[in-house]
Scaffold this motif. Structure first.
Motif, short mmCIF file in Angstrom:
data_model
loop_
_atom_site.label_atom_id
_atom_site.label_comp_id
_atom_site.label_asym_id
_atom_site.label_seq_id
_atom_site.Cartn_x
_atom_site.Cartn_y
_atom_site.Cartn_z
N PHE A 29 2.06 -6.92 7.04
CA PHE A 29 2.67 -6.09 8.08
C PHE A 29 1.70 -5.12 8.74
O PHE A 29 1.87 -4.78 9.91
CB PHE A 29 3.90 -5.36 7.54
N THR A 30 0.67 -4.67 8.00
CA THR A 30 -0.30 -3.75 8.62
C THR A 30 -0.97 -4.44 9.81
O THR A 30 -1.18 -3.82 10.86
CB THR A 30 -1.33 -3.25 7.59
N ALA A 88 1.19 -4.28 12.81
CA ALA A 88 1.15 -2.97 13.46
C ALA A 88 -0.01 -2.87 14.45
O ALA A 88 0.07 -2.16 15.44
CB ALA A 88 1.06 -1.87 12.41
N HIS A 89 -1.09 -3.63 14.17
CA HIS A 89 -2.25 -3.58 15.07
C HIS A 89 -2.14 -4.56 16.23
O HIS A 89 -2.82 -4.42 17.23
CB HIS A 89 -3.54 -3.85 14.28
N LEU A 131 10.53 -3.07 11.60
CA LEU A 131 10.44 -2.17 10.45
C LEU A 131 11.82 -1.57 10.14
O LEU A 131 12.25 -1.52 8.98
CB LEU A 131 9.45 -1.05 10.79
N LEU A 183 13.78 -2.14 6.71
CA LEU A 183 14.04 -1.00 5.81
C LEU A 183 15.55 -0.76 5.65
O LEU A 183 16.02 -0.40 4.58
CB LEU A 183 13.36 0.28 6.33
N TYR A 192 10.08 6.14 2.43
CA TYR A 192 9.43 5.01 3.07
C TYR A 192 7.95 5.36 3.24
O TYR A 192 7.62 6.51 3.51
CB TYR A 192 10.03 4.74 4.46
N LEU A 193 7.10 4.37 3.08
CA LEU A 193 5.66 4.57 3.32
C LEU A 193 5.22 3.45 4.25
O LEU A 193 4.73 2.41 3.80
CB LEU A 193 4.88 4.49 2.01
N GLY A 194 5.40 3.65 5.55
CA GLY A 194 5.17 2.58 6.50
C GLY A 194 6.15 1.47 6.17
O GLY A 194 7.37 1.70 6.13
N ASP A 195 5.64 0.27 5.86
CA ASP A 195 6.51 -0.82 5.44
C ASP A 195 6.75 -0.79 3.93
O ASP A 195 7.33 -1.73 3.38
CB ASP A 195 5.92 -2.17 5.87
N GLU A 201 4.52 8.68 -15.19
CA GLU A 201 3.77 7.43 -15.29
C GLU A 201 4.42 6.23 -14.61
O GLU A 201 3.71 5.41 -14.04
CB GLU A 201 3.46 7.12 -16.76
N PRO A 202 5.75 6.08 -14.63
CA PRO A 202 6.33 4.90 -13.97
C PRO A 202 6.06 4.86 -12.46
O PRO A 202 6.13 3.79 -11.86
CB PRO A 202 7.84 5.01 -14.24
N TYR A 253 3.69 1.36 -8.60
CA TYR A 253 2.83 1.18 -7.43
C TYR A 253 1.73 0.16 -7.75
O TYR A 253 1.44 -0.73 -6.95
CB TYR A 253 2.21 2.52 -7.01
N LYS A 258 0.28 -9.52 -5.78
CA LYS A 258 -0.47 -10.47 -4.98
C LYS A 258 -1.49 -11.23 -5.84
O LYS A 258 -1.63 -12.45 -5.74
CB LYS A 258 -1.19 -9.73 -3.84
N ARG A 289 0.65 3.84 20.23
CA ARG A 289 -0.62 3.48 19.61
C ARG A 289 -1.58 4.66 19.80
O ARG A 289 -1.75 5.14 20.93
CB ARG A 289 -1.17 2.23 20.32
N HIS A 296 4.27 15.11 -17.99
CA HIS A 296 4.83 14.61 -19.24
C HIS A 296 4.79 15.66 -20.36
O HIS A 296 5.51 15.54 -21.34
CB HIS A 296 4.08 13.35 -19.69
#
Lengths: 254, 254
Positions: free
Chosen positions: A18-19, A22-23, A34, A38, A55-58, A132-133, A138, A145, B5, B23
């Motif tokens: 998706f990035t 965006a370009h 998006l 979302l 949300y963090l972008g997509d 930690e989770p 993340y 991938k 943009r 923690h």
């Protein structure tokens, strides 16, 4: 809400590809796809009594277990993660057409102790989570991938999720700074081939017991249908040439 | 605001050691230190006409160049990044006492094309940003630890920042998916030793020109005051033993 210590299931997802969209595409179009995506994912999280953190972008960050306590938050997260994949697949063709790119939804989640509550400044306050989770989920999302997985989960998820779900052990890694090398798993959909998973599990057991010839034979058999099996065939070959130092924790740098 | 943009400078920072604090300490205390720290950082961003995009636990995402256009957004980001380090140092002893841990502020930022505007769903809308500098700055922040740097920046930052700031080239890596191997830099404070930086620069030039004996000699000389120099001494030794394949882009896997 006052900050408190709670065990939560924290989830991150992201659309691969998706990035680049965006370009390439008109900003209006980008934001339109998006929003649709979302909105769809958010609905699933809310329907499953989870909380959309941000949300963090997509990207989407969500958690289960607060503010609403759930009888089985890990089961709720598993169901929601699979439902999000399903909804994504249903919309995929339309979204790909708008974006001119192949899109894939990848996600990671993990369960563990957190601090949850209203956090922030005079400028902005959010009901959010630390611990930690957060880093683990993340990291699992970005590792998905690498392992060709759609949903990657932490070591305790399979046991806590209950018998309704199918998991494939994909590797042993150091996920959290405070713990050792632990197994991570791919969460599979209801159409998972249980016989094949059983064979995979046999191969993994042989591999971890350092029976690399036996493990290689099963991984070779599975390679045509399980892309990750080829990587394990290569690992077995390398480990047959230079055996791991004892005691081996099962970790391997490809 | 409608999505558009724009070239923006995107910044991520994070406190090393803070997840452990979450923690170990009382949740109330954790959130109290977090609030003081985020408030201090937010004030710096706002004073420099930047925009605080979001908090991610002890993480902060900000950008410069929108909604307010700035004559030199990269200069503003450099100034703000250094000011945040300064404020962090001023408060460090007190925060460390409350946390019972050593804390370090690490940051990364980069400049590049983005889509910026109101994004989200019926559930939540934010003025935020998408594009390569988002992933790049996040990655630079997480790489900062690897290079022992406080502030790590992307390839175009030094030229756009102007002559007021001191930078140390730390490596050549593939930062963005769409571009090749490029140099990344550490942004240094006003107390940086310019003579030492000049020597570092000579060593890096020799290294990239594959004059590893010459480069090693300078890195060895710098090692007592620049921790990263020891890594380059080891790299030179490895590259003298097995020279890089031509043409070499300067990248190296330690």
């Amino acid at each position: 809400m006052r900050p408190e210590r709670r065990e939560l299931t924290v989830y991150f997802s992201d659309i691969e590809g998706f990035t680049a969209v965006a370009h390439e595409k008109n900003p209006e179009e980008v934001v339109q796809v998006l929003r649709a995506y979302l909105q769809e994912m958010t609905t699933v999280v809310l329907d499953s009594h989870g909380h959309v953190d941000k949300y963090l972008g997509d990207g989407l960050m969500a958690f289960w277990g607060a503010p609403v306590a759930l009888p089985n938050q890990v089961e709720a997260a598993c169901k929601a993660a699979l439902e999000m994949q399903k909804r994504f697949e249903l919309n995929r063709e339309a979204w790909q057409k708008q974006c001119g790119r192949t899109l894939l939804l990848r996600a990671g989640f993990d369960v563990g102790p957190t601090v949850v509550g209203e956090m922030g400044t005079l400028h902005r306050v959010n009901y959010t989570v630390m611990g930690e989770p957060v880093a683990a989920s993340y990291r699992l999302e970005s590792l998905a991938k690498t392992y060709g997985a759609r949903i990657l989960v932490g070591p305790r998820v399979p046991e806590l999720a209950g018998p309704k779900f199918a998991f494939r052990e994909v590797d042993s890694i150091r996920l959290n700074r405070s713990s050792g090398v632990e197994p991570i798993f791919e969460l599979l959909g209801p159409d998972a081939d249980r016989a094949e998973l059983m064979e995979w599990s046999l191969a993994m057991t042989a591999y971890k017991d350092r029976h690399f010839i036996e493990a290689r034979a099963i991984f070779q058999k599975l390679a045509p249908t399980v892309p990750l099996a080829s990587r394990y065939v290569r690992r077995c070959e390398k480990l047959l040439q230079s055996p791991p130092v004892e005691p081996w924790d099962g970790s391997f740098n490809d």
